[in-house]
Write a protein that holds these residues in place. Structure first.
Motif, PDB file in Angstrom:
ATOM      1  N   ARG A 190       0.874  -1.280   0.070  1.00  0.00           N
ATOM      2  CA  ARG A 190       0.062   0.122   0.030  1.00  0.00           C
ATOM      3  C   ARG A 190       0.872   1.190   0.042  1.00  0.00           C
ATOM      4  N   ALA A 191       2.088   0.984   0.739  1.00  0.00           N
ATOM      5  CA  ALA A 191       2.878   2.294   0.644  1.00  0.00           C
ATOM      6  C   ALA A 191       3.476   2.512  -0.688  1.00  0.00           C
ATOM      7  N   ALA A 192       3.717   1.619  -1.291  1.00  0.00           N
ATOM      8  CA  ALA A 192       4.348   1.701  -2.909  1.00  0.00           C
ATOM      9  C   ALA A 192       3.348   2.253  -3.552  1.00  0.00           C
ATOM     10  N   PHE A 193       2.137   1.955  -3.368  1.00  0.00           N
ATOM     11  CA  PHE A 193       0.998   2.465  -4.230  1.00  0.00           C
ATOM     12  C   PHE A 193       0.957   4.192  -3.990  1.00  0.00           C
ATOM     13  N   PHE A 194       0.955   4.531  -2.704  1.00  0.00           N
ATOM     14  CA  PHE A 194       0.864   5.923  -2.340  1.00  0.00           C
ATOM     15  C   PHE A 194       1.936   6.510  -2.830  1.00  0.00           C
ATOM     16  N   ASP A 195       3.414   6.122  -2.896  1.00  0.00           N
ATOM     17  CA  ASP A 195       4.266   6.646  -3.572  1.00  0.00           C
ATOM     18  C   ASP A 195       4.197   7.082  -4.813  1.00  0.00           C
ATOM     19  N   ALA A 196       3.782   6.138  -5.722  1.00  0.00           N
ATOM     20  CA  ALA A 196       3.634   5.966  -7.125  1.00  0.00           C
ATOM     21  C   ALA A 196       2.222   6.846  -7.410  1.00  0.00           C
ATOM     22  N   TYR A 197       1.279   6.889  -6.530  1.00  0.00           N
ATOM     23  CA  TYR A 197       0.168   7.606  -6.632  1.00  0.00           C
ATOM     24  C   TYR A 197       0.730   9.201  -6.727  1.00  0.00           C
ATOM     25  N   LEU A 198       1.181   9.730  -5.771  1.00  0.00           N
ATOM     26  CA  LEU A 198       1.408  10.830  -5.535  1.00  0.00           C
ATOM     27  C   LEU A 198       2.380  11.376  -6.490  1.00  0.00           C
ATOM     28  N   SER A 199       3.459  10.584  -6.760  1.00  0.00           N
ATOM     29  CA  SER A 199       4.320  11.109  -8.060  1.00  0.00           C
ATOM     30  C   SER A 199       3.691  11.302  -9.421  1.00  0.00           C
ATOM     31  N   THR A 200       2.869  10.384  -9.707  1.00  0.00           N
ATOM     32  CA  THR A 200       2.043  10.482 -10.846  1.00  0.00           C
ATOM     33  C   THR A 200       1.100  11.783 -10.907  1.00  0.00           C
ATOM     34  N   LEU A 201       0.404  12.165  -9.690  1.00  0.00           N
ATOM     35  CA  LEU A 201      -0.255  13.263  -9.353  1.00  0.00           C
ATOM     36  C   LEU A 201       0.526  14.451  -9.836  1.00  0.00           C
ATOM     37  N   ILE A 202       1.658  14.653  -9.199  1.00  0.00           N
ATOM     38  CA  ILE A 202       2.552  15.789  -9.237  1.00  0.00           C
ATOM     39  C   ILE A 202       3.147  15.811 -10.481  1.00  0.00           C
ATOM     40  N   GLU A 203       3.401  14.768 -11.125  1.00  0.00           N
ATOM     41  CA  GLU A 203       4.512  14.827 -12.510  1.00  0.00           C
ATOM     42  C   GLU A 203       3.624  14.943 -13.537  1.00  0.00           C
ATOM     43  N   ARG A 204       2.310  14.526 -13.496  1.00  0.00           N
ATOM     44  CA  ARG A 204       1.483  14.732 -14.622  1.00  0.00           C
ATOM     45  C   ARG A 204       0.414  15.465 -14.534  1.00  0.00           C
ATOM     46  N   ASP A 205      -0.733  15.125 -13.542  1.00  0.00           N
ATOM     47  CA  ASP A 205      -1.778  15.869 -13.454  1.00  0.00           C
ATOM     48  C   ASP A 205      -1.370  17.301 -13.094  1.00  0.00           C
ATOM     49  N   VAL A 206      -0.559  17.618 -12.129  1.00  0.00           N
ATOM     50  CA  VAL A 206      -0.493  18.969 -11.728  1.00  0.00           C
ATOM     51  C   VAL A 206       0.372  19.822 -12.810  1.00  0.00           C
ATOM     52  N   LEU A 207       1.089  19.256 -13.510  1.00  0.00           N
ATOM     53  CA  LEU A 207       1.871  19.601 -14.678  1.00  0.00           C
ATOM     54  C   LEU A 207       0.712  20.081 -16.006  1.00  0.00           C
ATOM     55  N   SER A 211       2.631  24.952 -15.066  1.00  0.00           N
ATOM     56  CA  SER A 211       3.974  24.870 -15.437  1.00  0.00           C
ATOM     57  C   SER A 211       4.772  24.951 -13.876  1.00  0.00           C
ATOM     58  N   ILE A 212       5.185  24.019 -13.466  1.00  0.00           N
ATOM     59  CA  ILE A 212       5.998  24.276 -12.044  1.00  0.00           C
ATOM     60  C   ILE A 212       7.488  23.916 -12.197  1.00  0.00           C
ATOM     61  N   GLU A 213       8.221  24.975 -11.730  1.00  0.00           N
ATOM     62  CA  GLU A 213       9.688  24.509 -11.950  1.00  0.00           C
ATOM     63  C   GLU A 213      10.347  23.938 -11.026  1.00  0.00           C
ATOM     64  N   ARG A 214       9.856  24.002  -9.818  1.00  0.00           N
ATOM     65  CA  ARG A 214      10.637  23.219  -8.724  1.00  0.00           C
ATOM     66  C   ARG A 214       9.435  22.279  -8.137  1.00  0.00           C
ATOM     67  N   ARG A 215       9.612  21.239  -8.526  1.00  0.00           N
ATOM     68  CA  ARG A 215       8.399  20.286  -8.275  1.00  0.00           C
ATOM     69  C   ARG A 215       8.884  19.545  -6.761  1.00  0.00           C
ATOM     70  N   GLY A 216       9.984  19.606  -6.420  1.00  0.00           N
ATOM     71  CA  GLY A 216      10.322  19.147  -5.042  1.00  0.00           C
ATOM     72  C   GLY A 216       9.758  20.246  -3.760  1.00  0.00           C
ATOM     73  N   GLU A 217       9.700  21.254  -4.431  1.00  0.00           N
ATOM     74  CA  GLU A 217       8.758  22.180  -3.287  1.00  0.00           C
ATOM     75  C   GLU A 217       7.414  21.772  -2.888  1.00  0.00           C
ATOM     76  N   LEU A 218       6.626  21.159  -3.926  1.00  0.00           N
ATOM     77  CA  LEU A 218       5.209  20.671  -4.093  1.00  0.00           C
ATOM     78  C   LEU A 218       5.227  19.253  -3.138  1.00  0.00           C
ATOM     79  N   PHE A 219       6.365  18.555  -3.241  1.00  0.00           N
ATOM     80  CA  PHE A 219       6.317  17.367  -2.233  1.00  0.00           C
ATOM     81  C   PHE A 219       6.813  17.864  -0.869  1.00  0.00           C
ATOM     82  N   LYS A 220       7.473  18.798  -0.630  1.00  0.00           N
ATOM     83  CA  LYS A 220       7.721  19.259   0.724  1.00  0.00           C
ATOM     84  C   LYS A 220       6.677  19.793   1.214  1.00  0.00           C
ATOM     85  N   LEU A 221       5.885  20.627   0.531  1.00  0.00           N
ATOM     86  CA  LEU A 221       4.604  21.058   1.168  1.00  0.00           C
ATOM     87  C   LEU A 221       3.510  20.151   1.175  1.00  0.00           C
TER      88      LEU A 221
END
Length: 417
Positions: A190-207, A211-221
């Motif tokens: 389940r933890a692996a799913f959540f990691d993949a889910y959040l990455s997809t959400l930020i890397e694909r849907d948010v973009l 246009s987000i230049e510093r994606r690391g900020e979003l994960f930190k937030l």
């Protein structure tokens, strides 16, 4: 809890079926992986002449971009999955349904709030109904009614419910959440799913939305927000804690809301007092995601210093938000807090002014001070106040004076009017 979430009946299915009978375009909007595609295919399966177009498929996506007008031509129901990928399709859809107002022409799904896109043209006002689909509710997972809101307004302080669940049972539900894929996995997977889910959400849907230049900020937030779930949403404070400029942070919050990761619960005021705080409250759409972000499983959540209090409150807020999409009572969800820090976790008000208040306690004991906010609300509202409930992890319903009851927390999904 069900071990076959893909077969779980959804409350929204009947809403979609009804809407297609009298509305030209129906949009099922909600979080990625919440089950929108499954739901719409079930609806399409009831109509043999329907076609399904999946914009996740590269060839289909290109065809939609190359010829939007030709793409939407069909004499019967057309399902278009992930419409936010080609918002240009909405204009030719509008032309089609204006020329032929037959109900049930298009069933769309979206994983972001496409109507909030500033570049979007006239988005089918009066021609489209939007149905929100959330991750599974607890009632959907357990095959229970999910009608607490209707029962509360119908029966007021006469509600009575007993439970067999204990505190640990609720903690397990908090960390699993309601995403279909998460509910069928063991904790490590389940933890692996959540990691993949959040990455997809930020890397694909948010973009897709910005246009987000510093994606690391979003994960930190995100990690910072998860630690503040159930708290007041104050951008200036978050900007100070995160080091992200306030204007950028407000934009990030809008984006995270647009992809259904967080939700803002507005503040309630009776209109008769200036002592109410107008700041909204932050909630995560899914407590499983929030618990994952702060690294707490059911054991750590329940330990002294764990986040069980705010997570339990978040859990109840989102179960209520889900229910309000299908309840017979047309209510709106708020929180209430005065400048003196008297608060009620959830307030639901109907269009005619009737109100119920809900306070959430993660323990199995209710104390007098736990009732302060509900009593304050009752005094303000008089006859408009239907009832106040303390939802707690105990097992029986207990009276606490006029119109206020402590009720086991699973009344949320077990009760029906």
């Amino acid at each position: 809890m069900s071990t076959f979430p893909s077969l779980v009946p959804r409350h929204a299915e009947s809403l979609v079926t009804e809407a297609l009978l009298d509305t030209r375009v129906v949009l099922v909007n909600g979080a990625r992986q919440a089950g929108k595609s499954t739901l719409t295919r079930l609806a399409a399966g009831q109509r043999p002449t329907s076609v399904v177009r999946l914009l996740d498929d590269p060839a289909t996506l290109q065809a939609a971009k190359d010829d939007p007008t030709g793409f939407v031509e069909h004499d019967a129901l057309m399902v278009i999955d992930e419409i936010q990928l080609v918002p240009e399709l909405l204009q030719p859809i509008k032309v089609v349904v204006d020329l032929d107002p037959t109900p049930g022409r298009y069933l769309l799904t979206g994983s972001s709030r496409i109507l909030a896109l500033r570049t979007l043209p006239d988005a089918l006002p009066g021609r489209m109904e939007i149905i929100e689909l959330w991750p599974f509710s607890q009632g959907e997972l357990d095959g229970r009614p999910d009608r607490f809101v209707d029962a509360a307004f119908r029966h007021g302080h006469h509600l009575d419910h007993s439970s067999t669940l204990r505190r640990r049972d609720y903690l397990d539900r908090l960390v699993v959440g309601g995403y279909p894929e998460a509910t069928r996995r063991a904790p490590r997977r389940r933890a692996a799913f959540f990691d993949a889910y959040l990455s997809t959400l930020i890397e694909r849907d948010v973009l897709e939305l910005a246009s987000i230049e510093r994606r690391g900020e979003l994960f930190k937030l995100l990690a910072l927000l998860a630690g503040r779930a159930g708290s007041l949403l104050v951008p200036a404070t978050l900007a100070s804690q995160s080091g992200i400029p306030r204007t950028t942070l407000v934009r990030y919050l809008e984006l995270l809301s647009s992809v259904f990761l967080i939700k803002s619960i507005p503040a309630w005021s009776s209109g008769q007092t200036h002592r109410a705080v107008g700041t909204p409250k932050l909630a995560f759409v899914d407590t499983g995601v929030a618990c994952h972000l702060i690294g707490q499983d059911a054991v750590r959540l329940g330990d002294p210093g764990g986040a069980v209090g705010p997570m339990m409150e978040n859990f109840v807020l989102m179960e209520l938000a889900r229910q309000l999409t299908w309840s017979e009572e047309r209510g709106k969800l708020y929180h209430y807090r005065t400048k003196d820090k008297v608060e009620v976790d959830a307030v639901i008000e109907t269009p005619d002014g009737r109100v119920i208040g809900v306070e959430v306690k993660s323990g199995a004991t209710v104390r007098t001070e736990d009732l302060t906010g509900l009593r304050n609300l009752a005094n303000q509202l008089g006859d408009r106040f239907v009832a106040g409930y303390v939802l707690y992890t105990g097992q029986q319903t207990l009276p606490f004076g006029e119109k206020i009851r402590a009720v086991p927390l699973d009344a949320l999904w077990c009760l029906a009017p």
